[in-house]
Write an enzyme that holds these catalytic residues in place. Structure first.
Site, mmCIF file in Angstrom:
data_model
loop_
_atom_site.group_PDB
_atom_site.id
_atom_site.type_symbol
_atom_site.label_atom_id
_atom_site.label_comp_id
_atom_site.label_asym_id
_atom_site.label_seq_id
_atom_site.Cartn_x
_atom_site.Cartn_y
_atom_site.Cartn_z
ATOM 1 N N THR A 1 37.182 34.734 37.527
ATOM 2 C CA THR A 1 37.499 34.106 36.235
ATOM 3 C C THR A 1 38.828 33.364 36.220
ATOM 4 O O THR A 1 39.092 32.600 35.295
ATOM 5 C CB THR A 1 37.553 35.170 35.122
ATOM 6 N N HIS B 1 47.609 42.763 35.251
ATOM 7 C CA HIS B 1 48.522 42.502 36.369
ATOM 8 C C HIS B 1 49.864 41.989 35.855
ATOM 9 O O HIS B 1 50.174 40.800 35.962
ATOM 10 C CB HIS B 1 47.897 41.499 37.341
ATOM 11 N N CYS C 1 45.894 36.605 26.823
ATOM 12 C CA CYS C 1 44.559 36.119 26.456
ATOM 13 C C CYS C 1 43.856 37.229 25.663
ATOM 14 O O CYS C 1 44.392 38.337 25.527
ATOM 15 C CB CYS C 1 43.770 35.815 27.726
ATOM 16 N N GLU D 1 39.240 42.150 40.496
ATOM 17 C CA GLU D 1 38.023 41.615 39.861
ATOM 18 C C GLU D 1 36.940 41.334 40.902
ATOM 19 O O GLU D 1 35.751 41.622 40.684
ATOM 20 C CB GLU D 1 38.369 40.333 39.086
ATOM 21 N N SER E 1 48.594 37.533 31.461
ATOM 22 C CA SER E 1 48.972 38.943 31.311
ATOM 23 C C SER E 1 50.469 39.110 31.033
ATOM 24 O O SER E 1 50.981 40.221 31.043
ATOM 25 C CB SER E 1 48.586 39.719 32.583
ATOM 26 N N SER F 1 46.673 36.600 39.359
ATOM 27 C CA SER F 1 46.007 35.420 39.917
ATOM 28 C C SER F 1 46.224 34.190 39.028
ATOM 29 O O SER F 1 46.611 33.123 39.499
ATOM 30 C CB SER F 1 44.516 35.714 40.074
ATOM 31 N N ASN F 2 45.996 34.344 37.718
ATOM 32 C CA ASN F 2 46.085 33.141 36.878
ATOM 33 C C ASN F 2 47.522 32.638 36.776
ATOM 34 O O ASN F 2 47.757 31.443 36.650
ATOM 35 C CB ASN F 2 45.420 33.378 35.520
ATOM 36 N N HIS G 1 41.230 40.986 45.429
ATOM 37 C CA HIS G 1 41.569 41.023 44.000
ATOM 38 C C HIS G 1 40.665 42.043 43.306
ATOM 39 O O HIS G 1 39.471 42.135 43.612
ATOM 40 C CB HIS G 1 41.387 39.626 43.382
ATOM 41 N N HIS H 1 40.286 44.221 34.639
ATOM 42 C CA HIS H 1 39.644 43.505 35.750
ATOM 43 C C HIS H 1 38.280 44.056 36.117
ATOM 44 O O HIS H 1 37.583 43.470 36.948
ATOM 45 C CB HIS H 1 40.546 43.545 36.985
#
Ligand code: SF4
Length: 313
Positions: A164, A41, A12, A126, A266, A223-224, A124, A74
């Site tokens: 996010t 990450h 991203c 973030e 990532s 996470s994503n 996390h 993050h």
């Protein structure tokens, strides 16, 4: 065998900026650089920088006084910034601007006397950074069940924010339950789940229907990436989150005619291409890129780095 290659996938704008920032810092100052937590990450990315000599730390106390320290995509809490000041570190902040936006919202709500309900995953990076902006004014929840444990009166001055990189649907369920319990709760001015998270999830939702199996390239602590694997599984498809092609197993692909490949925000494209290469070699698979949405987002390098570039020019 056919491979549907999801687009958008992978890096991203925030990750691109953070990686470019570290690359540029190495180019300017050599690799005797410290990074607070993983720059992003992803195992492949972190190992690449470690091979170049970059040191990743979990505590500011590990960084020798006067050194150069980069904050990861993050974000960090004000406490970490203060510790860096005390150690007289030169810092470059590679926090994604969309994470900074959530920090600023937390500061604003706390100043206005709101108590903030932060929806996110405990531990996390973030979430730790965001909570650090106003520790006394933020309560973290992860799922609708956590709302029952909240003891605020229904008319309390509350606002909510989110991490996010949550699942759009799961966050939506938590937000609806919050609004039901606290009808006056204030919503953030703009959705906190970022465009990259939303777009990658939408692509999996659309393309998994046409696939027999979902392969997500990304690390377990991303996470994503984990959310993409969960969405594939929720849609009833065997879904695997892998760091690289070496983790692919032949038995996953018995009786499979269509494979969906995507990558977390990532995860590098080179790893996606390795996986496509492996499937082509092993099963004669052919790849088709399927675009569900165009992305044209980019972020400038951090201000401190641009100032250093100008000073060096
Ligand atoms: Fe920024 Fe979203 Fe990428 Fe996180 S996933 S770095 S918030 S653009």
């Amino acid at each position: 065998m056919k491979i549907l290659v999801a687009n958008p996938r992978g890096f991203c704008a925030g990750v691109n900026m953070a990686i470019e920032c570290l690359d540029e810092t190495i180019r300017m100052f050599g690799s005797n650089i410290y990074v607070y937590h993983e720059i992003v990450h992803n195992k492949y990315v972190v190992e690449r920088f470690q091979k170049q000599g970059v040191t990743f730390v979990n505590s500011v106390s590990e960084v020798p006084s006067g050194s150069l320290l980069l904050y990861s995509a993050h974000g960090v809490s004000p406490e970490i910034r203060e510790q860096s000041r005390q150690r007289k570190l030169q810092t470059i902040d590679a926090t994604c601007p969309l994470v900074t936006k959530v920090h600023l919202e937390a500061i604003k709500y706390a100043r206005e006397g709101y108590h903030i309900i932060l929806i996110g995953h405990e531990g996390h990076d973030e979430v730790i950074g965001t909570m650090g902006e106003a520790p006394a004014s933020i309560t973290l929840i992860e799922e609708p069940e956590d709302i029952e444990k909240l003891s605020f009166p229904p008319d309390a001055k509350l606002a909510y924010l989110t991490q996010t990189t949550l699942s759009v649907e799961e966050a939506g369920r938590v937000i609806s339950a919050l609004k039901q319990r606290f009808p006056k709760i204030e919503s953030p001015p703009k959705e906190d789940i970022c465009y990259a998270t939303t777009n990658r999830q939408d692509a999996v939702k659309q393309l998994a229907q046409r696939s027999d199996i979902v392969i997500v390239v990304g690390s377990q602590n991303s996470s994503n990436s984990r959310r993409l694997q969960e969405i594939g599984a929720l849609l009833g498809k065997p879904s695997h989150l892998i760091d690289g092609a070496q983790e692919l197993q032949r038995e996953w692909f018995q009786n499979v005619s269509t494979v969906l490949i995507t990558a977390g925000a990532s995860a590098p494209e080179v790893v996606v291409q390795d996986c496509i290469g492996w499937l082509s070699t092993e099963f004669g698979a052919t790849a088709e890129e399927v675009t569900t949405r165009e992305e044209h987002v980019s972020f400038p390098l951090p201000r401190e780095l641009r100032a250093l570039q100008t000073a060096k020019a």
